[in-house]
Write a protein that holds these residues in place. Sequence first.
Motif, PDB file in Angstrom:
ATOM      1  N   ARG A   1     -37.921  -8.782 -38.830  1.00  0.00           N
ATOM      2  CA  ARG A   1     -37.365 -10.282 -39.805  1.00  0.00           C
ATOM      3  C   ARG A   1     -37.976 -10.506 -41.235  1.00  0.00           C
ATOM      4  O   ARG A   1     -38.979  -9.522 -40.901  1.00  0.00           O
ATOM      5  N   GLN A   2     -37.304 -10.089 -41.824  1.00  0.00           N
ATOM      6  CA  GLN A   2     -38.847 -10.190 -43.801  1.00  0.00           C
ATOM      7  C   GLN A   2     -37.825 -11.598 -44.089  1.00  0.00           C
ATOM      8  O   GLN A   2     -36.905 -11.648 -44.935  1.00  0.00           O
ATOM      9  N   ASP A   3     -39.297 -11.995 -44.412  1.00  0.00           N
ATOM     10  CA  ASP A   3     -37.874 -13.258 -45.780  1.00  0.00           C
ATOM     11  C   ASP A   3     -37.132 -14.135 -44.857  1.00  0.00           C
ATOM     12  O   ASP A   3     -36.540 -14.341 -43.906  1.00  0.00           O
ATOM     13  N   ALA A   4     -35.473 -14.106 -45.611  1.00  0.00           N
ATOM     14  CA  ALA A   4     -34.359 -14.688 -45.060  1.00  0.00           C
ATOM     15  C   ALA A   4     -33.452 -13.536 -44.758  1.00  0.00           C
ATOM     16  O   ALA A   4     -32.213 -13.672 -44.485  1.00  0.00           O
ATOM     17  N   GLY A   5     -34.185 -12.611 -44.040  1.00  0.00           N
ATOM     18  CA  GLY A   5     -33.529 -11.234 -43.679  1.00  0.00           C
ATOM     19  C   GLY A   5     -34.261 -10.281 -43.126  1.00  0.00           C
ATOM     20  O   GLY A   5     -35.181 -10.583 -42.341  1.00  0.00           O
ATOM     21  N   ILE A   6     -33.508  -9.152 -42.812  1.00  0.00           N
ATOM     22  CA  ILE A   6     -33.518  -8.166 -41.295  1.00  0.00           C
ATOM     23  C   ILE A   6     -33.641  -7.240 -41.955  1.00  0.00           C
ATOM     24  O   ILE A   6     -32.808  -6.176 -42.821  1.00  0.00           O
ATOM     25  N   LYS A   7     -34.854  -6.250 -41.048  1.00  0.00           N
ATOM     26  CA  LYS A   7     -35.061  -4.683 -41.812  1.00  0.00           C
ATOM     27  C   LYS A   7     -35.200  -4.250 -40.452  1.00  0.00           C
ATOM     28  O   LYS A   7     -35.302  -4.376 -39.696  1.00  0.00           O
ATOM     29  N   VAL A   8     -34.577  -2.413 -41.139  1.00  0.00           N
ATOM     30  CA  VAL A   8     -35.393  -1.416 -39.527  1.00  0.00           C
ATOM     31  C   VAL A   8     -36.564  -1.371 -40.246  1.00  0.00           C
ATOM     32  O   VAL A   8     -37.000  -1.614 -40.781  1.00  0.00           O
ATOM     33  N   ARG A   9     -37.673  -1.627 -38.904  1.00  0.00           N
ATOM     34  CA  ARG A   9     -38.664  -1.093 -38.200  1.00  0.00           C
ATOM     35  C   ARG A   9     -39.648  -0.262 -39.114  1.00  0.00           C
ATOM     36  O   ARG A   9     -40.183  -0.810 -40.004  1.00  0.00           O
ATOM     37  N   GLU A  10     -39.043   0.830 -39.199  1.00  0.00           N
ATOM     38  CA  GLU A  10     -39.248   2.075 -40.239  1.00  0.00           C
ATOM     39  C   GLU A  10     -39.368   1.836 -41.701  1.00  0.00           C
ATOM     40  O   GLU A  10     -38.975   3.055 -42.659  1.00  0.00           O
ATOM     41  N   TYR A  11     -38.371   1.114 -41.665  1.00  0.00           N
ATOM     42  CA  TYR A  11     -37.658   1.468 -43.128  1.00  0.00           C
ATOM     43  C   TYR A  11     -39.011   0.409 -43.850  1.00  0.00           C
ATOM     44  O   TYR A  11     -39.434  -0.442 -44.248  1.00  0.00           O
ATOM     45  N   ALA A  12     -38.645   1.369 -45.657  1.00  0.00           N
ATOM     46  CA  ALA A  12     -39.379   0.403 -47.010  1.00  0.00           C
ATOM     47  C   ALA A  12     -38.750   0.461 -47.785  1.00  0.00           C
ATOM     48  O   ALA A  12     -38.050   2.070 -48.372  1.00  0.00           O
ATOM     49  N   ALA A  13     -38.473  -0.413 -48.833  1.00  0.00           N
ATOM     50  CA  ALA A  13     -37.744  -0.243 -49.567  1.00  0.00           C
ATOM     51  C   ALA A  13     -38.804   0.618 -50.715  1.00  0.00           C
ATOM     52  O   ALA A  13     -39.103   0.748 -51.193  1.00  0.00           O
ATOM     53  N   GLY A  14     -37.410   1.814 -51.889  1.00  0.00           N
ATOM     54  CA  GLY A  14     -37.778   2.398 -52.625  1.00  0.00           C
ATOM     55  C   GLY A  14     -36.240   3.176 -53.541  1.00  0.00           C
ATOM     56  O   GLY A  14     -35.372   2.475 -52.818  1.00  0.00           O
ATOM     57  N   LEU A  15     -36.595   4.045 -53.745  1.00  0.00           N
ATOM     58  CA  LEU A  15     -35.200   4.113 -55.621  1.00  0.00           C
ATOM     59  C   LEU A  15     -35.090   5.376 -54.469  1.00  0.00           C
ATOM     60  O   LEU A  15     -35.324   6.302 -54.608  1.00  0.00           O
ATOM     61  N   SER A  16     -33.607   5.385 -54.459  1.00  0.00           N
ATOM     62  CA  SER A  16     -32.925   6.841 -54.481  1.00  0.00           C
ATOM     63  C   SER A  16     -33.399   7.648 -55.191  1.00  0.00           C
ATOM     64  O   SER A  16     -33.312   7.233 -56.520  1.00  0.00           O
ATOM     65  N   PRO A  17     -32.872   9.351 -55.536  1.00  0.00           N
ATOM     66  CA  PRO A  17     -32.274  10.242 -56.101  1.00  0.00           C
ATOM     67  C   PRO A  17     -31.701   9.433 -57.678  1.00  0.00           C
ATOM     68  O   PRO A  17     -32.196   9.713 -58.367  1.00  0.00           O
ATOM     69  N   ALA A  18     -30.899   9.232 -57.197  1.00  0.00           N
ATOM     70  CA  ALA A  18     -29.954   8.463 -58.412  1.00  0.00           C
ATOM     71  C   ALA A  18     -30.533   7.201 -59.204  1.00  0.00           C
ATOM     72  O   ALA A  18     -30.539   7.164 -60.114  1.00  0.00           O
ATOM     73  N   LEU A  19     -30.793   6.727 -58.351  1.00  0.00           N
ATOM     74  CA  LEU A  19     -31.802   5.642 -58.864  1.00  0.00           C
ATOM     75  C   LEU A  19     -33.269   5.808 -59.622  1.00  0.00           C
ATOM     76  O   LEU A  19     -33.743   5.070 -60.925  1.00  0.00           O
ATOM     77  N   GLU A  20     -33.788   7.061 -59.067  1.00  0.00           N
ATOM     78  CA  GLU A  20     -34.725   7.095 -59.954  1.00  0.00           C
ATOM     79  C   GLU A  20     -34.695   7.809 -61.423  1.00  0.00           C
ATOM     80  O   GLU A  20     -35.236   7.720 -62.263  1.00  0.00           O
ATOM     81  N   LYS A  21     -33.443   8.634 -61.248  1.00  0.00           N
ATOM     82  CA  LYS A  21     -32.972   8.754 -62.535  1.00  0.00           C
ATOM     83  C   LYS A  21     -32.889   8.217 -63.529  1.00  0.00           C
ATOM     84  O   LYS A  21     -32.788   7.879 -64.511  1.00  0.00           O
ATOM     85  N   ALA A  22     -32.174   7.004 -62.787  1.00  0.00           N
ATOM     86  CA  ALA A  22     -31.320   5.412 -64.360  1.00  0.00           C
ATOM     87  C   ALA A  22     -32.905   5.258 -63.879  1.00  0.00           C
ATOM     88  O   ALA A  22     -32.900   4.472 -65.576  1.00  0.00           O
ATOM     89  N   LYS A  23     -34.144   4.250 -63.562  1.00  0.00           N
ATOM     90  CA  LYS A  23     -34.897   4.065 -63.635  1.00  0.00           C
ATOM     91  C   LYS A  23     -35.794   4.615 -64.920  1.00  0.00           C
ATOM     92  O   LYS A  23     -36.031   4.117 -65.688  1.00  0.00           O
ATOM     93  N   ASN A  24     -35.485   6.551 -64.846  1.00  0.00           N
ATOM     94  CA  ASN A  24     -36.238   6.858 -65.876  1.00  0.00           C
ATOM     95  C   ASN A  24     -35.292   6.910 -67.661  1.00  0.00           C
ATOM     96  O   ASN A  24     -36.014   7.224 -68.679  1.00  0.00           O
ATOM     97  N   ARG A  25     -33.620   6.566 -67.246  1.00  0.00           N
ATOM     98  CA  ARG A  25     -33.558   6.554 -68.413  1.00  0.00           C
ATOM     99  C   ARG A  25     -33.698   5.392 -69.041  1.00  0.00           C
ATOM    100  O   ARG A  25     -33.519   4.823 -70.175  1.00  0.00           O
ATOM    101  N   VAL A  26     -33.811   4.161 -68.048  1.00  0.00           N
ATOM    102  CA  VAL A  26     -34.197   3.291 -68.401  1.00  0.00           C
ATOM    103  C   VAL A  26     -35.627   3.119 -69.690  1.00  0.00           C
ATOM    104  O   VAL A  26     -35.538   2.755 -70.559  1.00  0.00           O
TER     105      VAL A  26
END
Length: 543
Positions: free
Chosen positions: A489-514
């Motif tokens: 449990r994390q805040d008002a949601g659920i996550k897989v234990r080993e999961y950590a939020a991060g940007l996908s390659p596509a979003l990494e490119k979008a971040k660089n564009r921004v």
Amino acid sequence: MYTIATAGHIDHGKSSLVKALTGTDPDRLPEEKEREMTIELGFASFQLSTGEEVGIVDVPGHERFIKNMISGVGALDMVMFVVAADDGWMPQSEEHLAILRYLGVERGMIVLTKVDMVDPDWKEMVKSDLRIKTEGTFLDGCEIVEFSAQDYRNLEVVRATVERILKSVQREPPGDSARLYIDRVFTIAGTGTVVTGTLREGTFTVGQEVWHHPSTQKTKIKDLESFYSHLDKALPGVRLAVGLQSLERGTVSRGDLLYTSQHLQPSSILGIKLTVEPKQANYIKHNREVVFLQGTSEVEGRFFLPSEPVVCDDGTLSAVLRLDEQVIVKTGDRFILRLPTPSVMVGGGIVVDPTLEIFKRTAENRWELLKAASTLDARALVVYVLTAKTIVAESELLVQSLLSQSQIGGCVAELMEEGTVIKRDRYLILKSVWSEASDQLTNAVRQFHQQNQHLAFMPLAALTGIVQMPEQLFDYALEGLLSAGVLERQDAGIKVREYAAGLSPALEKAKNRVLGILLENDPQSMSREEILAADKEGKKIFA
């Protein structure tokens, strides 16, 4: 008290035999007297040498009144199968024997009537033919007693044979659930509405509350009577007249049901195990109109069949009936199926699922599941219900069945001990269903992470919206995954234990564009809306 019945072809002497045994003429209607044949059910009684009462149901032999015959031969301790010596085996003899077989009658004798009208050689030939005709049935090898209504020869032998057969009857202790199918309704001054029938199971007591189907009205038993004797309590198998409180005669009719358990649910869709009359196999077709005869009720409906027949190991068929009206039946109840036209019996069988939820004809897994349950073994039925319903309160498991609570409880204990069934609080769940539910939840969370790598968790509301399963199963499966550390449990949601939020390659490119847009312009002067207009993925970057 015991309940027995006559059976056999029209005008073979059934009513005369009953009158000889009881002193009562079971033909009560003027039309029956005039036509000299039984049309409605007749009732009479006599006593055994032990003083125990035996109620006799005299059934009509004419094919036009076969539905009346069927309503009279449920819940029998034995049958007196009557064959006239001058006629021998006749068409309705054949049909009556088939009906008795389908309805599960296990004990009987043959009474060869009108023996004063034939010579000894003819009589022996008829007896030999009866042995052949009843071979392989519950009458195979039974005693054949000669009788004549003219001189009452062998009447005491008939009586003694009935008594000997009834001594072998072993009754189960009455359960909590009582049912009485109504075969007559009338009014008595000072009593009100009175219904009659044979108490199939359970007990009735004066003052007890009962429910009426199909009206669902609750009423109370004012009076109980069995063959002119008042009773405070009635046990299974007894022929009863029941005085009812606050239930108008116009509300009640033949074929209705009185019952005591609120757990019983009406349904118009039944899963069945069907034995087909060999000569009528060509009538077994999807959507074919049939008449369902069970207890004293008669309801029209249609076959619901798979594209290819699902044949059980014993040669019976798994099938579904879609009835025009709701009925209250139990797993294990027996029935007869006839055609509305031509009026022929196509077979009989046993109810497997009394409250079936309809499924697609092409759903092979559901047909196989119904087939597996058609053994009517306690284990197979428990697994069937827990597979079909996914989660069931232990107190409600197979309450709409003829299985005893000890049979069900013993089976559940074995399944839990071997790990096939899991218990959570008061609920039972198959281990396979539990594993499937757990996998479904875990996979849904993983898929959400893959599609939303920028989010730290999956909102619980999103998970409940995606995964379709009973709420109680959802809660138990999620609780199990959290306890095992598979999910967190994390805040008002659920996550897989080993999961950590991060940007996908596509979003990494979008971040660089921004970031590039911000470097090219004055970051202080650019609004959020301008950035989103410049790059459609900007919203996810802000998140």
